[in-house]
Design a protein around this motif. Structure first.
Motif, short mmCIF file in Angstrom:
data_model
loop_
_atom_site.label_atom_id
_atom_site.label_comp_id
_atom_site.label_asym_id
_atom_site.label_seq_id
_atom_site.Cartn_x
_atom_site.Cartn_y
_atom_site.Cartn_z
N VAL A 92 19.54 11.78 -31.45
CA VAL A 92 19.41 12.54 -32.70
C VAL A 92 19.23 11.61 -33.48
N ARG A 128 15.25 15.32 -33.76
CA ARG A 128 15.95 15.60 -32.07
C ARG A 128 14.80 15.16 -31.32
N VAL A 129 15.36 14.42 -30.11
CA VAL A 129 14.22 13.84 -29.14
C VAL A 129 14.91 14.77 -27.40
N PRO A 130 13.94 15.50 -26.57
CA PRO A 130 15.02 15.34 -25.02
C PRO A 130 15.08 13.96 -24.88
N GLY A 139 7.95 13.34 -30.39
CA GLY A 139 8.55 14.66 -29.35
C GLY A 139 8.64 13.59 -27.58
N ASP A 166 23.27 14.08 -27.58
CA ASP A 166 24.33 15.23 -27.72
C ASP A 166 24.45 16.24 -26.63
N SER A 202 20.46 20.23 -22.18
CA SER A 202 19.86 20.22 -22.82
C SER A 202 20.45 19.43 -23.82
N GLU A 223 20.00 15.77 -25.39
CA GLU A 223 18.80 15.43 -26.83
C GLU A 223 19.68 14.06 -27.44
#
Length: 367
Positions: free
Chosen positions: A113, A124-126, A180, A103, A109, A111
Motif C-alpha cells: 500500500v 495498492r499493488v499485489p 501495478g 497488508d 491477497s 498487497e
C-alpha cells in the motif's frame, strides 16, 4: 488617543509568515485565525510554494512504528496524517512524502500500500511472486523535475527485494503503482551471505541507487536494475543513512552500548570502495541523564535487547536511538536529543511540509 499603527503591506506579512517553523504546523492555524488577510496569504498556492523553497528540507513530523501506528514528534498531534488502521498492516518504508505498508490479510491477497499521509491518497499493488521470509521494499517519487520538498501526487516507484535463504539468491524488481505491473526480476547469487531473517528493514536512497540492510548491504541500481551486495563496516546491528558528504553511511551503537559510531563509504584513488569511520559520539553525553542506566540490569537478567539505532530521517541529520528507557530523536547537527516514544527496534521516519488546509474568507487567493 494615539494613532492607529500602520497596516503592514501583504508582502511584508508574507515575509514574516514564511519564517513560521516547519516543525510546528499548529502555528499556521494560529496565524490564520489572527485575521482574514493573513488567512488569505497562508491559503494561497504562491505562499505554499515559496514556503517550501524558503525552508528547503522538509521537517520530521513523526514516524511510523512497525505496526503502522504513527507517532508524532511535532505539533501534528492535533492534525494527525492519515494512517492505515487494519491489524494486518505493517510498515515497510517512508520517503518523499509517502509511506509504504504491507497488508497481509491473507496469503492470496497480500498487497503493498502506497499512502500519502497528508492527502490520504493511496494505491495498492499485489506483492511480486518472489516473496520469501527475508524481504523488504522501498518507495520513492519519480515525478519529473520534482525537488522532493513537497511531494504530493505525481508518479512513484516501488522497489522490492527478497532473499531466499534456501536457494542462496536475492531477487529484486520494480513496480509503478499507477500500472501495478512488476518488472522482470534481477537475480543475484551469493552463496556465502548470512541471512538475518529481516523483514521491512530500513532502506536509503543515494543517487540512483537504493540500499537495503538485508543479509549484508544490497545495492539496487534503479536505472540499470543491477543488483550487488557488499559487507557492512561492522558485524553488528545498525542503520543505513546518508553521510555528510552525500554518500552512503552507516550508524551503529558499539563499545558496550555507549558509543554511536558513524561510517561513510569512500572511493579510493584506484576506484576501490571501503568504509571509513567518520564520527564517534559518546551517548552518555548526548542522551539525557538516566537514558542508559537500565543497561546495567541487562547483564543481570540476561536480556538480549540493547541500545540500537532504530531509524534515520533521509535528507536530514536526524537519527533515532532506542534504549530500555525509550526512543530518542537525535539531531546530529545541533547535538540535541529528546525522548519521543517507547523502545522500538525499527521505525520509519516521516518527513514532509504540512500546511493545514484553510478556507479563504475573501476572494483573490493569489498564484
Amino acid at each position: 488617543m494615539p494613532p492607529m499603527p500602520p497596516v503592514l503591506m501583504d508582502e511584508l506579512v508574507e515575509e514574516v509568515l514564511l519564517r513560521l517553523p516547519p516543525e510546528d504546523p499548529a502555528s499556521f492555524v494560529r496565524s490564520s485565525a489572527a485575521c482574514k488577510p493573513w488567512r488569505r496569504i497562508l491559503a494561497a498556492p504562491r505562499f505554499r510554494r515559496r514556503y517550501r523553497e524558503f525552508h528547503g528540507t522538509p521537517p520530521v513530523l513523526g514516524f511510523f512504528k512497525e505496526d503502522a501506528r504513527f507517532v508524532p514528534t511535532t505539533s501534528t498531534s492535533t492534525f494527525l496524517p492519515v494512517q492505515p488502521r487494519l491489524p494486518s498492516i505493517y510498515s515497510m518504508d517512508s520517503r518523499h512524502g509517502r509511506a509504504l505498508f504491507a497488508d497481509f490479510r491473507g496469503e492470496d491477497s497480500a498487497e503493498l500500500v502506497v499512502l500519502e499521509p497528508i492527502t490520504g491518497h493511496q494505491r495498492r499493488v499485489p506483492l511480486p511472486d518472489l516473496l520469501a521470509s527475508n524481504f523488504s521494499a522501498a518507495v520513492l517519487c519519480t515525478a519529473q523535475g520534482c525537488d522532493h520538498h513537497g511531494c504530493q501526487g505525481g508518479h512513484s516507484l516501488v522497489a522490492f527485494v527478497s532473499t531466499d535463504e534456501d536457494r542462496r539468491v536475492t531477487s529484486a524488481c520494480l513496480c509503478s503503482p499507477e500500472t501495478g505491473a512488476w518488472s522482470r526480476s534481477t537475480i543475484l547469487n551469493h552463496p556465502n551471505v548470512e541471512s538475518d531473517g529481516a523483514t521491512g528493514v530500513l532502506s536509503v536512497l543515494v543517487g540512483d541507487a537504493l540500499y537495503f540492510n538485508i543479509g549484508g548491504i544490497l545495492k539496487y541500481q534503479l536505472g540499470t536494475r543491477c543488483l550487488s551486495i557488499f559487507g557492512k563496516p561492522i558485524n553488528s546491528q545498525g542503520c543505513l543513512m546518508t553521510a555528510g558528504n552525500g554518500e552512503l553511511g552507516f550508524a551503529a551503537v558499539v563499545d558496550d552500548a555507549t558509543n554511536l559510531t558513524l561510517w561513510s563509504m569512500e572511493t579510493g584513488s584506484e576506484g576501490a570502495m571501503g568504509w571509513e569511520k567518520r564520527w564517534v559520539i559518546d551517548l552518555q553525553t548526548l542522551l539525557p541523564d538516566g537514558a542508559l542506566l537500565i543497561r546495567l540490569l541487562e547483564r543481570e537478567i540476561s536480556c538480549s535487547s540493547s541500545t540500537v539505532v532504530s531509524g534515520f530521517a533521509e535528507g536530514t541529520q536526524v537519527i533515532f536511538v532506542s534504549t530500555f528507557v525509550g526512543c530518542y530523536m537525535v539531531d546530529l547537527k545541533s547535538g540535541r536529543a529528546r525522548k519521543v516514544s517507547s523502545y522500538s527496534e525499527t521505525l520509519y521516519p516521516y518527513t514532509s511540509f504540512y500546511i493545514p488546509a484553510m478556507e479563504v474568507a475573501s476572494t483573490g487567493q493569489g498564484q
